[in-house]
Design an enzyme around this catalytic site. Structure first.
Site, PDB file in Angstrom:
ATOM      1  N   GLU A 270       0.884  -1.068   0.371  1.00 17.04           N
ATOM      2  CA  GLU A 270      -0.261   0.012   0.407  1.00 17.04           C
ATOM      3  C   GLU A 270       0.808   1.262  -0.080  1.00 17.04           C
ATOM      4  OE1 GLU A 270      -4.221  -1.652   2.409  1.00 17.04           O
ATOM      5  OE2 GLU A 270      -2.946  -0.372   3.114  1.00 17.04           O
ATOM      6  N   PRO A 271       0.562   2.339  -0.845  1.00 18.42           N
ATOM      7  CA  PRO A 271       1.527   3.162  -0.190  1.00 18.42           C
ATOM      8  C   PRO A 271       1.402   3.993   0.975  1.00 18.42           C
ATOM      9  CG  PRO A 271      -0.750   4.098  -1.547  1.00 18.42           C
ATOM     10  CD  PRO A 271      -0.810   2.485  -1.261  1.00 18.42           C
TER      11      PRO A 271
ATOM     12  N   ILE B 266       1.841  -2.822  -8.182  1.00 16.77           N
ATOM     13  CA  ILE B 266       1.483  -3.828  -8.068  1.00 16.77           C
ATOM     14  C   ILE B 266       1.731  -4.122 -10.100  1.00 16.77           C
ATOM     15  CG2 ILE B 266      -0.957  -5.347  -8.827  1.00 16.77           C
ATOM     16  CD1 ILE B 266       0.135  -3.817  -5.511  1.00 16.77           C
TER      17      ILE B 266
ATOM     18  N   GLU C   1       7.927 -15.917  -2.792  1.00 12.19           N
ATOM     19  CA  GLU C   1       8.213 -15.144  -3.796  1.00 12.19           C
ATOM     20  C   GLU C   1       9.989 -14.329  -3.634  1.00 12.19           C
ATOM     21  OE1 GLU C   1       6.666 -10.503  -3.668  1.00 12.19           O
ATOM     22  OE2 GLU C   1       6.028 -11.688  -1.988  1.00 12.19           O
ATOM     23  N   ARG C   2      10.876 -14.387  -2.125  1.00 19.42           N
ATOM     24  CA  ARG C   2      12.125 -14.394  -2.274  1.00 19.42           C
ATOM     25  C   ARG C   2      13.337 -14.589  -2.907  1.00 19.42           C
ATOM     26  NH1 ARG C   2      11.072 -12.994   4.005  1.00 19.42           N
ATOM     27  NH2 ARG C   2       9.616 -10.789   3.298  1.00 19.42           N
TER      28      ARG C   2
ATOM     29  N   GLN D 207      44.990  -7.992 -16.426  1.00 21.06           N
ATOM     30  CA  GLN D 207      44.765  -8.490 -14.961  1.00 21.06           C
ATOM     31  C   GLN D 207      43.683  -7.686 -13.903  1.00 21.06           C
ATOM     32  OE1 GLN D 207      47.774  -8.232 -11.631  1.00 21.06           O
ATOM     33  NE2 GLN D 207      47.523 -10.030 -12.123  1.00 21.06           N
TER      34      GLN D 207
ATOM     35  N   GLN E 227      30.420  -1.567 -17.026  1.00 16.05           N
ATOM     36  CA  GLN E 227      31.652  -0.427 -16.955  1.00 16.05           C
ATOM     37  C   GLN E 227      33.027  -1.319 -17.906  1.00 16.05           C
ATOM     38  OE1 GLN E 227      32.138   2.469 -15.244  1.00 16.05           O
ATOM     39  NE2 GLN E 227      34.840   2.546 -15.536  1.00 16.05           N
TER      40      GLN E 227
ATOM     41  N   GLY F 121      10.252  -6.860  -0.608  1.00 16.38           N
ATOM     42  CA  GLY F 121      10.673  -6.233   0.649  1.00 16.38           C
ATOM     43  C   GLY F 121      12.182  -6.224   0.193  1.00 16.38           C
TER      44      GLY F 121
END
Length: 388
Positions: A129-130, A159, A243-244, A280, A337, A365
């Site tokens: 939520e906001p 979402i 999910e994680r 190197q 880079q 999260g």
């Protein structure tokens, strides 16, 4: 082939999926990235190929395969270098559909899960939520019970699939006085009056539709509550492990692809009379990154194996996301880079990849929240348990 985790059948699936993505998805990615809309036909093709159903019961059109088929799907989606397209697919298949499968009634599964597997319907998961961010228990959206159902009011944000999905899996407080213990989960049809979605303009994940959604007196039938009333918080926490881990796998996969691409570039790019892969300073930085990716990948595979065996790996999945997304950002930063000025040009893959990867430590999260969760588990000896 890593025979510790993948069989010959797994690798055949990978080859078939990689070929499918190159033929059916890659030719359209630039258009979808520019327009921020994924055309409907590809969802149906994914459904026809069975990709949405790899982890789901055969009864609803799935294949009920082990989690390493899911790992392969996630890894190959990262290789085509559109974080937005990948997110749209896995948010449907493993965020929205996981709740359908685990908490949905038989009627909900027959209607929504079956069509989600076939690609006829697209889902989204509405939790953030906001004003709440990663603090799920602090959500303000409410679902007030009436004689014939519930009335939903509130808002959600960030979402994925929030604009173009056909249904929404929504978390809301049915007993606000109980705080986090008063949350329930609902399935809501997109065309229900009172739902409004606003598309958000993002730094990366450009192909996916990410939305802020408002609910204004949205009427939900009682049959659309999923699982037990007021058990939403433990349901959400239980599924966060998957999910994680998904985001951890995504991270090691995109980092691995970045290294693969950069190695090829460095072997062809010359400076001062030799290819730059002979310097190197660059060689040592690259192999350090390759080591970090390999360690992350091995940990993620091991965690997948344990989750597939039914273990509650919330700590390990949290570690997976925390570490792997950090590694991916560092790898992609340096790979860009190594390409020099070309790394900054949109025609080369590292520019988009660097934008898309940046969401890794934020979505699902933030890294800061994950560190606090791990602190509670490791330092305070808090023991999280699955929903019963």
């Amino acid at each position: 082939m890593n025979t510790l985790y993948f069989t010959e059948e797994h690798e055949l699936f990978r080859e078939s999926l990689r070929d499918f993505l190159q033929k059916e998805v890659v030719p359209h990615l630039e258009k979808w990235e520019k327009e921020g809309t994924i055309e409907r036909f590809i969802w149906e093709k994914f459904g026809e190929m069975g990709y949405f159903g790899v982890a789901y019961p055969e009864k609803y059109g799935g294949m009920d395969l082990d989690l390493f088929y899911t790992v392969i799907l996630l890894e190959e989606l990262q290789r085509i270098n559109s974080g937005g397209f990948a997110a749209a697919i896995w948010a449907h298949a493993y965020l929205a559909m996981t709740h359908l499968n685990k908490e949905g009634s038989e009627a909900i599964k027959e209607k929504y899960l079956t069509k989600s597997i076939s690609g006829e319907m697209i889902g989204c998961l509405c939790i953030t939520e906001p004003f709440g961010g990663s603090d799920v228990a602090a959500m303000r959206t409410t679902a007030e019970e009436t004689e014939d159902g519930f009335v939903l009011n509130g808002s959600k944000t960030f979402i994925t699939n929030g604009v173009y999905s056909d249904y929404l899996v929504v978390a809301a407080k049915t007993a606000p006085e109980l705080g986090g213990k008063g949350i329930s989960i609902f399935i809501v049809d997109r065309d229900t009056p009172g739902i409004n979605a606003t598309k958000l303009n993002k730094l990366g994940w450009r192909a996916s539709d990410t939305a802020e959604i408002s609910f204004d007196n949205v009427k939900i039938p009682k049959s659309h509550i999923m699982g037990e009333k007021n058990m939403g918080f433990p349901y959400i926490m239980q599924h966060f492990a998957l999910e994680r881990l998904i985001m951890g796998v995504n991270a090691h996969a995109r980092a691995e692809y970045a290294i693969e691409y950069t190695l090829q570039y460095m072997s062809e790019r010359e400076a001062f009379g030799k290819s730059i892969n002979q310097f190197q300073a660059l060689r040592h930085r690259l192999v350090e990154h390759a080591t970090e990716v390999e360690v992350s990948k091995t940990f993620n595979y091991n965690t997948t194996k344990r989750l597939d065996a039914g273990e509650y790996v919330v700590k390990e999945a949290t570690m997976s996301k925390l570490k792997s997304t950090k590694v991916a950002d560092e790898v992609i930063y340096d790979c860009l880079q190594f390409l020099g000025g070309y790394g900054y040009i949109e025609e080369y893959p590292l520019a988009r990849m660097s934008r898309d990867s940046r969401l890794g430590p934020i979505g699902g999260g933030t890294s800061e929240i994950l560190k606090e969760i791990l602190s509670k588990m490791i330092i305070d000896q808090k023991n999280y348990k699955p929903a019963t």
